[in-house]
Enzyme design. Sequence first.
Site, PDB file in Angstrom:
ATOM      1  CG  ASP A 142      -8.431  -7.612  -7.431  1.00 57.77           C
ATOM      2  OD1 ASP A 142      -7.902  -8.066  -6.398  1.00 57.77           O
ATOM      3  OD2 ASP A 142      -7.848  -7.568  -8.526  1.00 57.77           O
TER       4      ASP A 142
ATOM      5  CG  ASN B 261       3.000  -2.048  -3.772  1.00 57.73           C
ATOM      6  OD1 ASN B 261       2.853  -1.056  -3.070  1.00 57.73           O
ATOM      7  ND2 ASN B 261       2.387  -3.184  -3.533  1.00 57.73           N
TER       8      ASN B 261
ATOM      9  CG  ASP C 184       1.354   0.373   2.890  1.00 58.76           C
ATOM     10  OD1 ASP C 184       1.083  -0.705   2.315  1.00 58.76           O
ATOM     11  OD2 ASP C 184       2.270   0.486   3.739  1.00 58.76           O
TER      12      ASP C 184
ATOM     13  CG  ASP D 165      -4.912  -6.127  -5.001  1.00 60.33           C
ATOM     14  OD1 ASP D 165      -4.982  -7.326  -4.727  1.00 60.33           O
ATOM     15  OD2 ASP D 165      -4.816  -5.705  -6.168  1.00 60.33           O
TER      16      ASP D 165
END
Length: 181
Positions: free
Chosen positions: A63, A71, A80, A106
Amino acid sequence: MDTHVIAAGLPALGWALHGGMLWRRLATARRDPLTGLHTRAGWTARAEHLLARHDNALVVLVDLDDFKAINDTHGHPAGDAALTATARRLADWCGRHGIAARLGGDEFAAIVTDPARTPGLHALSNALDQPFEHEGRVLPVAASVGHCHRTHLPVPTLTDALSAADTAMYAAKGHGRRNTH
């Protein structure tokens, strides 16, 4: 050529083309379009099979830490890029002895049939914590890693292995970043 033969063959040709198209769509649905890794659906059946057949199998959950901050600070294309870098690093770590998946968001998973043929969990954690490049900038990324050996399970099921790896991953998050349990 006899037109009756052609007319009789056209439906079969149509079904063959349709079947091929459906097969390609199914194969595409089992791969994450961003990372190229297996999706949860594509990975689960294969992972269950590998876990059942390999006594030494290792299940890993990954994770990304503070992914939302990537982001929010650098934009979704940077997020991304972090996901694709993580996917590549996890797949490279598995090598030919396992398969990796992006479970969603994620979160990633992998199963390896022989952990001794990988660089080891510490090397995986180090690889996942390496910065990645996006639009000429080097950005930090970190991941928490949890794992479960098949031998540690009373009954070797994928559900139990993932649950144990998830518990270990959250223990790693509780001990601070860049830990592996």
